[in-house]
Design a protein around this motif. Structure first.
Motif, PDB file in Angstrom:
ATOM      1  N   THR A 178       0.842  -1.196   0.000  1.00 38.47           N
ATOM      2  CA  THR A 178       0.000   0.000   0.000  1.00 38.47           C
ATOM      3  C   THR A 178       0.874   1.241   0.000  1.00 38.47           C
ATOM      4  OG1 THR A 178      -1.696  -1.188   1.238  1.00 38.47           O
ATOM      5  CG2 THR A 178      -1.862   1.209   1.209  1.00 38.47           C
ATOM      6  N   ASP A 179       0.472   2.280  -0.751  1.00 43.38           N
ATOM      7  CA  ASP A 179       1.265   3.502  -0.781  1.00 43.38           C
ATOM      8  C   ASP A 179       0.800   4.485   0.293  1.00 43.38           C
ATOM      9  OD1 ASP A 179      -0.919   5.092  -1.758  1.00 43.38           O
ATOM     10  OD2 ASP A 179      -0.368   4.717  -3.841  1.00 43.38           O
ATOM     11  N   ALA A 180       1.384   5.677   0.316  1.00 40.77           N
ATOM     12  CA  ALA A 180       1.127   6.654   1.374  1.00 40.77           C
ATOM     13  C   ALA A 180      -0.296   7.195   1.365  1.00 40.77           C
ATOM     14  CB  ALA A 180       2.114   7.812   1.263  1.00 40.77           C
ATOM     15  N   GLY A 182      -2.980   5.162   0.515  1.00 43.70           N
ATOM     16  CA  GLY A 182      -3.886   4.020   0.562  1.00 43.70           C
ATOM     17  C   GLY A 182      -4.098   3.332  -0.759  1.00 43.70           C
ATOM     18  N   GLY A 183      -3.365   3.740  -1.795  1.00 46.28           N
ATOM     19  CA  GLY A 183      -3.491   3.108  -3.095  1.00 46.28           C
ATOM     20  C   GLY A 183      -2.638   1.861  -3.202  1.00 46.28           C
ATOM     21  N   ARG A 184      -2.766   1.171  -4.313  1.00 48.69           N
ATOM     22  CA  ARG A 184      -1.977  -0.039  -4.545  1.00 48.69           C
ATOM     23  C   ARG A 184      -0.513   0.316  -4.779  1.00 48.69           C
ATOM     24  NH1 ARG A 184      -4.791  -3.310  -9.250  1.00 48.69           N
ATOM     25  NH2 ARG A 184      -5.294  -1.210  -9.972  1.00 48.69           N
ATOM     26  N   ALA A 185       0.371  -0.505  -4.239  1.00 50.69           N
ATOM     27  CA  ALA A 185       1.800  -0.251  -4.381  1.00 50.69           C
ATOM     28  C   ALA A 185       2.535  -1.541  -4.708  1.00 50.69           C
ATOM     29  CB  ALA A 185       2.367   0.377  -3.116  1.00 50.69           C
ATOM     30  N   ILE A 186       3.776  -1.379  -5.130  1.00 48.95           N
ATOM     31  CA  ILE A 186       4.675  -2.488  -5.436  1.00 48.95           C
ATOM     32  C   ILE A 186       5.744  -2.508  -4.352  1.00 48.95           C
ATOM     33  CG2 ILE A 186       6.216  -3.477  -7.168  1.00 48.95           C
ATOM     34  CD1 ILE A 186       4.731  -1.373  -9.129  1.00 48.95           C
ATOM     35  N   HIS A 187       5.837  -3.609  -3.629  1.00 52.14           N
ATOM     36  CA  HIS A 187       6.810  -3.733  -2.535  1.00 52.14           C
ATOM     37  C   HIS A 187       8.112  -4.262  -3.116  1.00 52.14           C
ATOM     38  CE1 HIS A 187       7.599  -5.259   1.843  1.00 52.14           C
ATOM     39  NE2 HIS A 187       8.036  -4.025   1.663  1.00 52.14           N
ATOM     40  N   VAL A 188       9.215  -3.524  -2.887  1.00 47.16           N
ATOM     41  CA  VAL A 188      10.499  -3.921  -3.465  1.00 47.16           C
ATOM     42  C   VAL A 188      11.578  -3.991  -2.395  1.00 47.16           C
ATOM     43  CG1 VAL A 188       9.916  -2.901  -5.708  1.00 47.16           C
ATOM     44  CG2 VAL A 188      11.234  -1.560  -4.045  1.00 47.16           C
ATOM     45  N   GLU A 189      12.629  -4.749  -2.692  1.00 46.61           N
ATOM     46  CA  GLU A 189      13.788  -4.876  -1.812  1.00 46.61           C
ATOM     47  C   GLU A 189      15.047  -4.576  -2.617  1.00 46.61           C
ATOM     48  OE1 GLU A 189      14.966  -8.066   1.491  1.00 46.61           O
ATOM     49  OE2 GLU A 189      15.076  -8.887  -0.538  1.00 46.61           O
ATOM     50  N   GLY A 190      15.921  -3.745  -2.056  1.00 48.97           N
ATOM     51  CA  GLY A 190      17.145  -3.397  -2.757  1.00 48.97           C
ATOM     52  C   GLY A 190      18.082  -4.580  -2.932  1.00 48.97           C
ATOM     53  N   SER A 215       7.049   5.945  -3.106  1.00 47.43           N
ATOM     54  CA  SER A 215       6.098   6.497  -2.155  1.00 47.43           C
ATOM     55  C   SER A 215       6.623   6.481  -0.722  1.00 47.43           C
ATOM     56  CB  SER A 215       4.776   5.722  -2.232  1.00 47.43           C
ATOM     57  OG  SER A 215       3.842   6.208  -1.295  1.00 47.43           O
ATOM     58  N   THR A 216       6.885   5.284  -0.162  1.00 48.06           N
ATOM     59  CA  THR A 216       7.314   5.185   1.234  1.00 48.06           C
ATOM     60  C   THR A 216       8.403   4.134   1.395  1.00 48.06           C
ATOM     61  OG1 THR A 216       5.715   3.465   1.857  1.00 48.06           O
ATOM     62  CG2 THR A 216       4.987   5.754   2.047  1.00 48.06           C
ATOM     63  N   GLY A 217       9.082   4.213   2.533  1.00 49.69           N
ATOM     64  CA  GLY A 217      10.036   3.190   2.912  1.00 49.69           C
ATOM     65  C   GLY A 217       9.500   2.392   4.076  1.00 49.69           C
ATOM     66  N   ILE A 226      21.707  -1.279   1.840  1.00 54.34           N
ATOM     67  CA  ILE A 226      21.403  -1.352   0.406  1.00 54.34           C
ATOM     68  C   ILE A 226      20.265  -2.317   0.116  1.00 54.34           C
ATOM     69  CG2 ILE A 226      23.756  -0.721  -0.260  1.00 54.34           C
ATOM     70  CD1 ILE A 226      24.199  -3.688  -1.001  1.00 54.34           C
ATOM     71  N   ASN A 227      19.851  -3.089   1.106  1.00 58.45           N
ATOM     72  CA  ASN A 227      18.750  -4.041   0.926  1.00 58.45           C
ATOM     73  C   ASN A 227      17.448  -3.565   1.557  1.00 58.45           C
ATOM     74  OD1 ASN A 227      21.328  -6.285   1.686  1.00 58.45           O
ATOM     75  ND2 ASN A 227      20.513  -6.074  -0.372  1.00 58.45           N
ATOM     76  N   ALA A 228      17.380  -2.283   1.899  1.00 59.28           N
ATOM     77  CA  ALA A 228      16.166  -1.732   2.503  1.00 59.28           C
ATOM     78  C   ALA A 228      14.979  -1.899   1.557  1.00 59.28           C
ATOM     79  CB  ALA A 228      16.371  -0.265   2.855  1.00 59.28           C
ATOM     80  N   ARG A 229      13.798  -2.007   2.159  1.00 60.23           N
ATOM     81  CA  ARG A 229      12.583  -2.218   1.383  1.00 60.23           C
ATOM     82  C   ARG A 229      11.760  -0.938   1.293  1.00 60.23           C
ATOM     83  NH1 ARG A 229      10.544  -8.194   3.582  1.00 60.23           N
ATOM     84  NH2 ARG A 229      12.401  -9.341   2.863  1.00 60.23           N
ATOM     85  N   SER A 230      11.044  -0.788   0.192  1.00 60.17           N
ATOM     86  CA  SER A 230      10.212   0.397   0.001  1.00 60.17           C
ATOM     87  C   SER A 230       9.007   0.056  -0.854  1.00 60.17           C
ATOM     88  CB  SER A 230      11.024   1.528  -0.628  1.00 60.17           C
ATOM     89  OG  SER A 230      11.662   1.097  -1.811  1.00 60.17           O
ATOM     90  N   ASN A 231       8.110   1.025  -0.968  1.00 62.94           N
ATOM     91  CA  ASN A 231       6.832   0.835  -1.651  1.00 62.94           C
ATOM     92  C   ASN A 231       6.683   1.865  -2.770  1.00 62.94           C
ATOM     93  OD1 ASN A 231       5.638  -1.180   0.415  1.00 62.94           O
ATOM     94  ND2 ASN A 231       6.324   0.551   1.659  1.00 62.94           N
ATOM     95  N   TYR A 232       6.458   1.379  -3.964  1.00 66.06           N
ATOM     96  CA  TYR A 232       6.297   2.241  -5.138  1.00 66.06           C
ATOM     97  C   TYR A 232       4.829   2.234  -5.563  1.00 66.06           C
ATOM     98  CZ  TYR A 232      11.224   3.199  -5.774  1.00 66.06           C
ATOM     99  OH  TYR A 232      12.504   3.665  -5.593  1.00 66.06           O
TER     100      TYR A 232
END
Length: 248
Positions: A178-180, A182-190, A215-217, A226-232
């Motif tokens: 989820t993005d900042a 409340g919309g749909r987001a893509i969860h990624v890992e560095g 959007s958010t971390g 470098i492997n932190a996760r975030s939401n696009y």
């Protein structure tokens, strides 16, 4: 970590990835209206040096402060970014240099638009700016754990060090989130780098197409991880809105 329904600057509760105290240049004040339909930042850690004719630096005023985000020119008149970089702006300047120390002459925005479907925003330029190529948007995207992509941004480097240039990093897709807003987001890992403050609005590119914007971390301070996760924010829900607003 959980994200709020509305991204707020001045708090790291959900790590919206806009950078405060943006120093790309002294921005002239350009009042702009914020057009919203119904709804109400990070630098690359690690990664590698990058160049792009269409990935731009955004400097703007919001809630009495000056901030920085990343954006993508999708035509000579329009820039794509995150909604928390456009919501409530008093003015915005757009810089087309990939250098943060020599950003060049800005183009002022004359309007910003906020998606009703998530953390996606659009910036309209006061005068057209032509570049050699523009960001190409995917028509839709469904997150798959088999996918990897590339993220780009002007955000902070490891441990908050100021970036001097555009950087990119490779990430793996973990699934949906989820993005900042409340919309749909893509969860990624560095993989070899991760997003940080100032990367907000920067693109996630998969298969040569932009599928989301930063959007958010998952943590308030990724430090040097470098492997932190975030939401696009996934552009799929906003794709028709983007097309009807910009013609792109």
């Amino acid at each position: 970590m959980k994200t709020p329904t509305r991204a707020l600057f001045g708090t790291l509760a959900a790590l919206t990835l806009a950078a405060s105290g943006a120093s790309a240049a002294t921005a002239a004040e350009h009042p702009i209206p914020s057009t919203t339909s119904s709804t109400t930042t990070p630098n690359i850690i690690g990664g590698t040096y990058a160049t792009s004719p269409y990935i731009v630096q955004l400097v703007f005023s919001q809630n009495g402060g000056t901030y920085g985000c990343t954006g993508e020119a999708i035509s000579s008149e329009w820039v794509l970014t995150a909604q928390h970089c456009t919501d409530g702006d008093q003015w915005m300047d757009v810089y087309y240099s990939n250098s943060t120390t020599n950003p060049g002459t800005p183009v002022a925005a004359d309007a910003v638009y906020n998606s009703p479907y998530g953390d996606v925003g659009l910036v309209h330029l006061s005068s057209p700016k032509s570049v050699s190529s523009y960001g190409q948007l995917a028509s839709s995207y469904s997150p798959s754990t088999a996918d990897s992509g590339t993220i780009y941004g002007y955000g902070a480097r490891a441990n908050g060090a100021q970036s001097d240039h555009l950087y990119k990093a490779t990430v793996d897709v973990l699934g949906s989130s989820t993005d900042a807003y409340g919309g749909r987001a893509i969860h990624v890992e560095g993989i070899d780098g991760a997003s940080n403050h100032g990367d907000s609005g920067g693109p996630l590119v998969i298969g040569g197409k932009i599928v989301g914007v930063c959007s958010t971390g998952d943590v308030a301070d990724p430090g040097a991880d470098i492997n932190a996760r975030s939401n696009y924010a996934n552009l799929t829900g906003s794709r028709s809105w983007i097309a009807s607003t910009t013609g792109v």
